[in-house]
Write a protein that holds these residues in place. Structure first.
Motif, mmCIF file in Angstrom:
data_model
loop_
_atom_site.group_PDB
_atom_site.id
_atom_site.type_symbol
_atom_site.label_atom_id
_atom_site.label_comp_id
_atom_site.label_asym_id
_atom_site.label_seq_id
_atom_site.Cartn_x
_atom_site.Cartn_y
_atom_site.Cartn_z
ATOM 1 N N SER A 1 26.616 -16.821 21.211
ATOM 2 C CA SER A 1 27.325 -16.000 21.770
ATOM 3 C C SER A 1 26.653 -16.173 23.381
ATOM 4 C CB SER A 1 27.222 -14.808 21.346
ATOM 5 O OG SER A 1 27.357 -13.360 22.287
ATOM 6 N N VAL A 2 27.338 -16.573 23.707
ATOM 7 C CA VAL A 2 26.701 -16.969 25.331
ATOM 8 C C VAL A 2 26.617 -15.399 26.460
ATOM 9 C CG1 VAL A 2 29.609 -16.961 26.510
ATOM 10 C CG2 VAL A 2 27.381 -18.256 27.517
ATOM 11 N N GLN A 3 26.989 -14.877 26.024
ATOM 12 C CA GLN A 3 26.982 -13.599 26.513
ATOM 13 C C GLN A 3 25.686 -12.903 26.396
ATOM 14 O OE1 GLN A 3 29.458 -14.021 24.950
ATOM 15 N NE2 GLN A 3 31.714 -13.978 26.382
ATOM 16 N N LYS A 4 25.315 -13.070 25.152
ATOM 17 C CA LYS A 4 23.837 -12.856 24.368
ATOM 18 C C LYS A 4 23.031 -13.632 25.587
ATOM 19 C CE LYS A 4 22.326 -13.980 19.947
ATOM 20 N NZ LYS A 4 21.614 -13.797 19.325
ATOM 21 N N TYR A 5 22.481 -14.780 25.188
ATOM 22 C CA TYR A 5 22.153 -15.581 26.256
ATOM 23 C C TYR A 5 22.460 -16.004 27.463
ATOM 24 C CZ TYR A 5 20.975 -17.972 21.921
ATOM 25 O OH TYR A 5 20.345 -18.160 20.391
#
Length: 313
Positions: free
Chosen positions: A101-105
């Motif tokens: 998940s790009v948002q998590k990273y």
């Protein structure tokens, strides 16, 4: 009638065929559109993964640089190393994260960047503190060199003073030695007489052994303006022709002369009056003298003060 039926069948068959072709065309176009969207989604995912990897690598490099600088400045790197370990764990998970998940990273990266910004402020403060310490160390080094220079000057003065004191001490010792030598007594006109058992005195310096009961050594003590009037021990050494010291029980012993212990024949304490006084010392050997030439040496206060000789026939 038959022709009409055939035409009808043909029309139906043609309609079905057209319908099948239309359905297949629709399904093909739909599948193609779905594949395109999937490819587009995969491309976006790869780009996001790559971008995330690059950002994490950049943060890792920044952490390494800060750890190295903080160590050089003498700071504590425990927190930096802890965050670096967490970052390496995140980088490892990224390679196998199927639910990426790009948002998590992006949130993780934001935390790391905030942490780096905080450490930049601390590092700036640490640099300033080290700069102050270096300036103080430089001042202390300057003061140390000045103190060393001053100490060197004081040491030189001390060495010069010590040398001066040593020179004066040496001069004083030399003066004392000269005064001591100058104050030494001198025995003059050393004569040896033979005394017979009946008290008869024989002179001349040559005597028969049978006529010697005792010896009388006579000498004068010359006046010395720097010598003190006091009691002085006079040591007399009588030596035979072989150089052996004549001795007798009760009167003989040893004395110090020129740093060595030497034997003497007889000792007599004399009150030195410093007036060219005459001194007589009587010595009884207790046994017969061997024939030969004898020598006499007189000592006092560590100096040889006179000599004489006599001969026994």
């Amino acid at each position: 009638m038959e022709n009409n039926n055939n035409q009808t069948f043909f029309k139906v068959a043609l309609g079905v065929t057209v319908g099948v072709i239309a359905l297949l065309s629709y399904l093909f176009i739909g599948a193609r559109n779905e594949t395109f969207e999937l490819q587009k989604a995969l491309t976006t995912k790869v780009e996001q993964l790559s971008s995330t990897q690059i950002k994490l690598d950049s943060i890792s490099k920044s952490l390494d640089e800060k750890i190295k600088e903080v160590e050089m400045l003498g700071g504590n790197v425990a927190e930096l190393e802890k965050v670096k370990a967490q970052l390496e764990s995140d980088k490892k998970k990224l390679k196998s994260d199927l639910s990426f998940s790009v948002q998590k990273y992006e949130a993780k990266i934001k935390e790391y960047e905030t942490f780096l910004a905080t450490k930049d402020e601390e590092l700036t403060k640490l640099r300033e503190e080290n700069g102050d310490l270096m300036a103080r160390n430089k001042n202390l080094e300057t003061e140390k060199q000045a103190a060393l220079s001053e100490n060197a000057g004081l040491k030189s003065d001390k060495d010069n003073l010590s040398k001066t004191v040593a020179d004066y001490t040496s001069q004083n010792e030399e003066l004392k030695r000269k005064v001591t030598i100058a104050s030494a007594m001198k025995a003059t006109n050393v004569e040896v007489y033979a005394l017979a058992s009946n008290g008869k005195v024989r002179d001349g310096g040559r005597y028969k052994a049978s006529k010697i009961d005792r010896l009388k050594i006579s000498f004068g003590l010359a006046t010395n303006p720097v010598a003190e009037k006091n009691n002085k021990d006079i040591y007399i050494r009588i030596m035979d022709a072989t150089g052996a010291v004549v001795s007798a029980d009760g009167s003989s012993g040893t004395m110090q002369y020129d740093g060595k212990e030497v034997g003497y024949t007889v000792k007599q304490n004399v009150l030195f009056e410093n007036n060219d006084q005459k001194v007589d010392v009587v010595y009884a050997k207790g046994s017969a003298y061997k024939s030969g030439k004898y020598s006499i040496e007189l000592y006092s206060e560590g100096f040889k003060i006179g000599t004489g000789t006599f001969e026994v026939k």
